[in-house]
Write an enzyme that holds these catalytic residues in place. Structure first.
Site, PDB file in Angstrom:
ATOM      1  NE  ARG A 154       5.634   2.990   1.163  1.00 54.61           N
ATOM      2  CZ  ARG A 154       5.300   2.180   0.161  1.00 54.61           C
ATOM      3  NH1 ARG A 154       5.916   1.018   0.010  1.00 54.61           N
ATOM      4  NH2 ARG A 154       4.356   2.513  -0.676  1.00 54.61           N
TER       5      ARG A 154
ATOM      6  CB  CYS B   6       1.155  -4.721  -6.845  1.00 53.09           C
ATOM      7  SG  CYS B   6       2.495  -3.678  -6.201  1.00 53.09           S
TER       8      CYS B   6
ATOM      9  CG  ASN C 277      -2.790  -5.063  -2.119  1.00 52.53           C
ATOM     10  OD1 ASN C 277      -1.707  -5.076  -1.533  1.00 52.53           O
ATOM     11  ND2 ASN C 277      -2.957  -5.653  -3.287  1.00 52.53           N
TER      12      ASN C 277
ATOM     13  CG  ASP D 146       0.380  -2.644   1.186  1.00 50.50           C
ATOM     14  OD1 ASP D 146      -0.087  -3.004   0.086  1.00 50.50           O
ATOM     15  OD2 ASP D 146       1.582  -2.378   1.353  1.00 50.50           O
TER      16      ASP D 146
ATOM     17  CE  LYS E 286       2.033  -8.424   4.566  1.00 52.90           C
ATOM     18  NZ  LYS E 286       2.263  -9.248   3.384  1.00 52.90           N
TER      19      LYS E 286
ATOM     20  N   GLY F 272       7.311  -3.574  -0.338  1.00 44.95           N
ATOM     21  CA  GLY F 272       6.529  -4.789  -0.103  1.00 44.95           C
ATOM     22  C   GLY F 272       6.236  -4.826   1.391  1.00 44.95           C
ATOM     23  CB  ALA F 273       3.047  -5.092   3.237  1.00 43.72           C
TER      24      ALA F 273
HETATM   25  P1  RI2 Z   1       3.971  -8.667   0.281  1.00 45.29           P
HETATM   26  C1  RI2 Z   1       3.130  -3.818  -1.741  1.00 45.29           C
HETATM   27  O1  RI2 Z   1       3.206  -2.453  -1.481  1.00 45.29           O
HETATM   28  C2  RI2 Z   1       1.945  -4.174  -2.623  1.00 45.29           C
HETATM   29  O2  RI2 Z   1       0.813  -3.369  -2.367  1.00 45.29           O
HETATM   30  C3  RI2 Z   1       1.739  -5.617  -2.235  1.00 45.29           C
HETATM   31  O3  RI2 Z   1       0.464  -6.118  -2.601  1.00 45.29           O
HETATM   32  C4  RI2 Z   1       1.899  -5.528  -0.733  1.00 45.29           C
HETATM   33  O4  RI2 Z   1       2.973  -4.592  -0.541  1.00 45.29           O
HETATM   34  C5  RI2 Z   1       2.169  -6.808  -0.037  1.00 45.29           C
HETATM   35  O5  RI2 Z   1       3.398  -7.345  -0.408  1.00 45.29           O
HETATM   36  P2  RI2 Z   1       4.418  -1.514  -2.026  1.00 45.29           P
HETATM   37  O6  RI2 Z   1       5.500  -1.577  -0.958  1.00 45.29           O
HETATM   38  O7  RI2 Z   1       4.145  -8.387   1.738  1.00 45.29           O
HETATM   39  O8  RI2 Z   1       4.890  -1.980  -3.358  1.00 45.29           O
HETATM   40  O9  RI2 Z   1       2.981  -9.769   0.028  1.00 45.29           O
HETATM   41  O10 RI2 Z   1       3.823  -0.128  -2.069  1.00 45.29           O
HETATM   42  O11 RI2 Z   1       5.292  -8.890  -0.411  1.00 45.29           O
END
Ligand code: RI2
Length: 309
Positions: free
Chosen positions: A61, A127, A206, A196, A232, A19-20
């Site tokens: 990442r 997601c 994203n 992201d 972001k 999660g970003a």
């Molecule tokens: P929040 C995640 O990436 C998803 O793409 C999600 O939309 C984004 O991060 C933002 O997440 P991954 O880590 O910061 O699952 O809103 O590849 O939680």
């Protein structure tokens, strides 16, 4: 390399921490802890080791600029310190401040975004975005009766986390496979997704599949909202740098031996959605249009945005 840096980078790379927003907080915290427990000699040694730690963390990442921004926030100003103690204390407090402000930003987005949700709305999300889920859960907390459709989000199936979280919050939630998006759009009033990275000209990067949600929403004139903290926003894109789209191992898509050896598997995990498909970006600084990202970025970062080496 210190254990805290190695362990955290590994957990970010293997998506134990994902999660970003979360990877940004984890990266900044690890840098803060690294500084707090640093037992080296000189200020110069510390700054060199801090730079290696920051580089290692950022490389875990490649796509989410939140990680870069979180780590940069933690190290900012350390090279201007006059002693090792001052530099260590600065990095520790920077990291703490970033973690606090980024968590607060998610809450602010929840209350701003919830205003867009009306009684009886059916929402689609993709997601597992804590920023987007914050908005949806806040609308529910305010007593609005809502329904949510959530995509499975292959290959990691983060949609399972999303539906579990929403169900546990008492929200009426339906899981759909990713390819059902266009078909379910006729039932949807609004789309809320996370981010992201957002470029200076308002392109959303994203989770893979986001752009097909945007296309399907556009076709039916369903409003498409992006929930994104301003860390972001990618300063590098002001200078024309491209966002690296992470490609992950094929083992995430097929089991060993499942397909003939000569079959190639391509596993990009993010995609880009042009700003013209985005109705608004909900940030902690307010709701903005994709075309305003540059202005917000320059206002927030001031002259420092142009200090890129
Ligand atoms: P929040 C995640 O990436 C998803 O793409 C999600 O939309 C984004 O991060 C933002 O997440 P991954 O880590 O910061 O699952 O809103 O590849 O939680």
């Amino acid at each position: 390399m210190a254990d805290i840096i190695e362990d955290t980078s590994r957990q970010i790379a293997d998506m134990t921490i994902r999660g970003a927003g979360k990877i940004a907080r984890a990266g900044a915290s690890a840098i803060g802890e690294f500084a707090g427990s640093y037992r080296g000699g000189s200020l110069e040694d510390f700054l060199a080791d801090l730079k290696s730690a920051a580089d290692r963390m950022i490389s875990s990442r490649p796509t989410a600029v939140s990680l870069w921004n979180g780590v940069q926030s933690a190290v900012r100003g350390a090279d201007g310190a006059s002693s090792l103690e001052e530099a260590r204390a600065l990095v520790e407090s920077n990291a703490r401040r970033f973690v606090e402000s980024s968590s607060k930003a998610v809450q602010t987005i929840a209350s701003i975004g919830a205003k867009r949700i009306r009684e009886g709305d059916t929402i689609l999300t993709h997601c597992n975005s804590s920023a987007a889920l914050g908005v949806i859960k806040e609308a529910h907390r305010q007593g609005k009766s809502i329904k949510v459709y959530a995509t499975e989000s292959r290959p990691w199936r983060q949609g399972i986390l999303t539906v579990t979280d929403l169900a546990e919050s008492g929200i009426d939630v339906t899981l759909v496979i990713d390819s059902a998006v266009r078909s379910v759009m006729k039932r949807i009033d609004k789309v809320f997704v996370g981010a992201d990275t957002i470029t200076s000209d308002g392109v959303l990067i994203n989770k893979i599949g986001t752009s097909q949600l945007a296309l399907a929403a556009e076709e039916r004139r369903v409003p498409f909202y992006v929930c994104a903290e301003t860390y972001k926003f990618s300063p590098m894109t002001i200078f024309g740098d491209m966002v690296t789209i992470e490609e992950r191992d094929i083992s995430e898509v097929v089991k060993p031996g499942e397909v003939p050896d000569q079959v190639k598997v391509f596993n990009p995990v993010f995609d880009s959605t042009p700003g013209k498909y985005i109705d608004a970006i909900i940030t902690e600084a307010g709701m903005i249009s994709p075309g305003s990202v540059y202005d917000v970025m320059v206002r927030q970062l001031g002259g420092s945005v142009f200090a890129k080496e």
